[in-house]
Design an enzyme around this catalytic site. Sequence first.
Site, PDB file in Angstrom:
ATOM      1  N   ARG A  46      -7.496  -4.841  17.324  1.00 29.09           N
ATOM      2  CA  ARG A  46      -7.580  -4.717  15.872  1.00 29.09           C
ATOM      3  C   ARG A  46      -7.044  -3.349  15.465  1.00 29.09           C
ATOM      4  O   ARG A  46      -6.812  -2.480  16.298  1.00 29.09           O
ATOM      5  CB  ARG A  46      -9.015  -4.913  15.371  1.00 29.09           C
ATOM      6  N   ALA A  48      -4.284  -1.997  12.148  1.00 32.52           N
ATOM      7  CA  ALA A  48      -2.958  -2.442  11.726  1.00 32.52           C
ATOM      8  C   ALA A  48      -1.840  -2.030  12.687  1.00 32.52           C
ATOM      9  O   ALA A  48      -1.053  -2.879  13.124  1.00 32.52           O
ATOM     10  CB  ALA A  48      -2.676  -1.939  10.308  1.00 32.52           C
ATOM     11  N   ARG A  88      -2.797 -12.501  11.377  1.00 28.25           N
ATOM     12  CA  ARG A  88      -3.646 -11.820  10.397  1.00 28.25           C
ATOM     13  C   ARG A  88      -2.755 -11.441   9.217  1.00 28.25           C
ATOM     14  O   ARG A  88      -1.842 -10.622   9.364  1.00 28.25           O
ATOM     15  CB  ARG A  88      -4.332 -10.586  10.984  1.00 28.25           C
ATOM     16  N   ASP A 233      -4.283  -0.932   5.955  1.00 29.92           N
ATOM     17  CA  ASP A 233      -3.599  -2.081   6.538  1.00 29.92           C
ATOM     18  C   ASP A 233      -2.345  -2.446   5.761  1.00 29.92           C
ATOM     19  O   ASP A 233      -1.462  -3.104   6.295  1.00 29.92           O
ATOM     20  CB  ASP A 233      -4.545  -3.284   6.567  1.00 29.92           C
ATOM     21  N   ASN A 243      -7.519  -2.058   2.814  1.00 24.40           N
ATOM     22  CA  ASN A 243      -8.177  -1.508   4.007  1.00 24.40           C
ATOM     23  C   ASN A 243      -9.480  -2.263   4.219  1.00 24.40           C
ATOM     24  O   ASN A 243      -9.843  -3.149   3.436  1.00 24.40           O
ATOM     25  CB  ASN A 243      -8.415  -0.004   3.834  1.00 24.40           C
ATOM     26  N   LYS A 244     -10.175  -1.918   5.274  1.00 19.98           N
ATOM     27  CA  LYS A 244     -11.407  -2.610   5.632  1.00 19.98           C
ATOM     28  C   LYS A 244     -12.363  -2.681   4.446  1.00 19.98           C
ATOM     29  O   LYS A 244     -12.499  -1.730   3.677  1.00 19.98           O
ATOM     30  CB  LYS A 244     -12.074  -1.895   6.805  1.00 19.98           C
ATOM     31  N   HIS A 452       9.832   7.894 -18.909  1.00 16.18           N
ATOM     32  CA  HIS A 452      11.182   8.324 -18.528  1.00 16.18           C
ATOM     33  C   HIS A 452      11.039   9.377 -17.433  1.00 16.18           C
ATOM     34  O   HIS A 452      10.438  10.439 -17.656  1.00 16.18           O
ATOM     35  CB  HIS A 452      11.936   8.907 -19.719  1.00 16.18           C
TER      36      HIS A 452
END
Length: 577
Positions: A46, A48, A88, A233, A243-244, A452
């Site tokens: 696990r 990323a 995943r 992630d 994220n988690k 701008h």
Amino acid sequence: MDDSSLSWDDGALVTIDQRGLPHEVRELRLDTVDSVIDAIRVLAIRGAPAIGIAGAFGVVIATAAHTVDGMVDEARVHDDADRIAAARPTAVNLAWAVQRVRTKIAHGADAVLAETLDMLAEDGRVNRAAATHAADLAQELCPDRPLRVLTHCNTGRLATSAFGTAIGTLRVLFERGALEDVLVDETRPLLQGARLTTWELAEAGIPHRLTIDAAAAWAMATGQVDCVLVGADRVTVNGDVANKIGTYSLALAARHHGIPFIVVAPESTRDPNMATGRDIVVEERAAAEVIGFGGVATAPEGTAVFNPAFDVTPGALVTAVVTELGVVHRSDATTGSGSTRSVVPGDHRPPDVVRDATTGNPLPGKAIADIARGLYQRGWMPGTAGNISVRTGETAVITGSGLSKGELTEHDMVTVRVADSAPVAGSSRKPSAETTIHTAAYRATAAQAVVHIHPPCATALATQAGGSDEVTFLRIADYELIKGLGGSDPTVIDIPVFPNWPDVPRIGADIERYLTDHPAAPPILFITGHGITAWGDNLSQARDRAECLEALCELVARTGRRQAFGSRDETLEIGLT
């Protein structure tokens, strides 16, 4: 410790089975595509970056399995690669890594393996670079003492392949003698913080305490946290962060207490094809993870469950996203005002509010100033360049002329009439020189806010595409990110490039005439050598579209993809380098 948690041995991916930690360190040997996919799905592997590299090794295994007498069955390998990439959905690194090694499939398993091993070696270097940049930023924002840091989930060598991102930052701070203590969220429901992060910190000798997730906000309120460091992630173009689960809550609490909230991740975690976090697919996992743990039931049988594995934190709540390239996204999320202040529980006094002299309604100057400072920090409103406005009925509030956007406050705004761009009575400052560009957009469209700015890639591309005395067009096609620009076609967009006349009202007149004649035109435009203008229904949407356009221009510049330049009647194909 820089030892990799992933390695290749005689046709198999070898790693630590994270499900056994902290009590059992057991080796996991994976030599089939299905075993790699299963390991990723059940969280034996696990994090990323780690699942990205594991997925690439899975493609190595697939290529070897579908090679007979030196001939690769490419179709079957690509089918397996698709299955791996889908294991995943939230973490972009998995799809990124699989896509990177796909290009080597036709050359055989050895070529795919060589590319994967290059990726593995890069990961450690990338993580250390990102961690060093993040440590520098944390010390810049909190310079007075060794830091007390709160972290969530696991972001060390188990979640990457070596060194780590947020935990890597803790290692750098510890090496510098700049870390006092780490508060570790347990990270429900699978306790990655309690099982994995505490194990890694103990391994590194870093002082830490474990706490339940629900105690984090109170730890901030009672002065036990100087900074929050987390991983990611996926990071979208506008700085939204997946994220988690539980990260969003931390960001909200950090914002309230004026505490920096820093995301540390590799560039591969940034998704240039996703405009905002609204498009992120958030994985939901099995109910069994919530209703019990370790085989022990903790809820009545049959209890319905909501179990998202991730949440999405809006970019406005993120103080900074830091990669190996440095700070790539920065906002004033600690206070909403661009400065660091300490907040004590119960201190909710609102800031002074600038109000309309006639109606008494609050004016949007603070929101404009907040966004301007954030864009200044990214280098997109350098010095006094650039301007932002919000429509307020028959008038508009716009940034004043000659002011550094890095120091802008809500008191540095000018109210002008939309009809003729003139400042209303009582305005103490001179309006921005580009006011006529803003009011042109308001008169010709339903825009409620205009931004701008001068981001580097878009400004360079506009200079290359623009003409000296006529409107030209830049066509960009086949990027997912196009849909974030608000055009009618999500696959291709023709963006007008206006001449940069010395007489700025002439630019405004050109824009108003064009937008009036082309009501379906996209809500973005270039001015040759002078940046980009974007507008929308509100200030956030206008900013998001400007950021999205810069990301597209960066993609064009990086990929060298040929795009169409020229007038409506005649386009010129040129290559970008």
